[in-house]
Design an enzyme around this catalytic site. Structure first.
Site, PDB file in Angstrom:
ATOM      1  N   HIS A  53       0.718  -0.977  -0.109  1.00 17.24           N
ATOM      2  CA  HIS A  53       0.160  -0.070  -0.068  1.00 17.24           C
ATOM      3  C   HIS A  53       0.969   1.235   0.044  1.00 17.24           C
ATOM      4  CE1 HIS A  53      -3.849  -1.764   1.262  1.00 17.24           C
ATOM      5  NE2 HIS A  53      -3.312  -2.813   0.750  1.00 17.24           N
ATOM      6  N   GLU A  55       1.157   3.491   1.980  1.00 18.76           N
ATOM      7  CA  GLU A  55       1.315   4.188   3.234  1.00 18.76           C
ATOM      8  C   GLU A  55       2.698   3.511   3.049  1.00 18.76           C
ATOM      9  OE1 GLU A  55      -3.263   4.234   3.079  1.00 18.76           O
ATOM     10  OE2 GLU A  55      -1.559   3.562   2.429  1.00 18.76           O
ATOM     11  N   CYS A  83      -6.236   2.498   5.340  1.00 22.62           N
ATOM     12  CA  CYS A  83      -7.397   0.599   6.136  1.00 22.62           C
ATOM     13  C   CYS A  83      -6.155   0.040   7.602  1.00 22.62           C
ATOM     14  CB  CYS A  83      -6.683  -0.321   5.132  1.00 22.62           C
ATOM     15  SG  CYS A  83      -5.191  -0.487   4.525  1.00 22.62           S
ATOM     16  N   CYS A  86      -2.507  -0.497   7.244  1.00 26.94           N
ATOM     17  CA  CYS A  86      -1.968   0.879   7.309  1.00 26.94           C
ATOM     18  C   CYS A  86      -1.961   1.572   9.226  1.00 26.94           C
ATOM     19  CB  CYS A  86      -2.269   1.802   6.579  1.00 26.94           C
ATOM     20  SG  CYS A  86      -1.918   1.205   4.768  1.00 26.94           S
TER      21      CYS A  86
END
Length: 154
Positions: A53, A55, A83, A86
């Site tokens: 992801h 992040e 999410c 993260c």
């Protein structure tokens, strides 16, 4: 907490990089003492890895830049509400401030579905501001998924 629109614009540039390689367009930047030290964008499809992801990519780069897993005096700007994975990484890395654009009603963990950033829930508190440049961040995602649906109809 002072929000800097220029840093969110840089996160949006990262989201557009993801979009250019057919990744879900989410981008992030990490700022340390007023300077961008790391950038990241979604690479789950490219790397065939669910951990990639925006992040997480940015946290990895910032940790290398600062030479440790703790990221004190750092702010993260990300185009979509984090999410659960993260959110946990942001808390664990000791980032001070999180600024995000669009809310994620399906898996957002900064207030939409749940709030993992609620004060005193964990050993580190992250200050969170959401909805910054929200329309621009949301439109990038909406347009991306609209194009995907159109491709499937053909």
């Amino acid at each position: 907490m002072e929000y800097n629109a220029q840093f969110m614009k840089e996160a949006i540039k990262q989201a557009k990089k993801a979009e250019s390689i057919n990744e879900t367009p989410i981008g992030a930047v990490i700022v340390h003492k007023g300077k961008i030290i790391a950038r990241g964008y979604n690479k789950r499809e490219t790397n065939k890895n669910s951990l990639c992801h925006a992040e997480i990519m940015a946290i990895n780069k910032a940790s290398k830049k600062l030479g440790g897993w703790r990221l004190p005096e750092c702010d993260m700007y990300v185009t979509l509400e984090p999410c659960p994975m993260c959110a946990g990484a942001i808390i664990s890395s000791r980032i001070d401030n999180l600024y995000f654009g669009a809310y994620d009603k399906k898996s957002g963990c900064a207030g939409s579905v749940t709030d993992l950033f609620k004060k005193n829930l964990f050993n580190h508190n992250v200050n969170v501001v959401g909805g910054l440049m929200e329309n621009e961040c949301a439109d990038i995602l909406k347009n991306f998924f609209k194009k995907l649906r159109q491709k499937k109809e053909i």
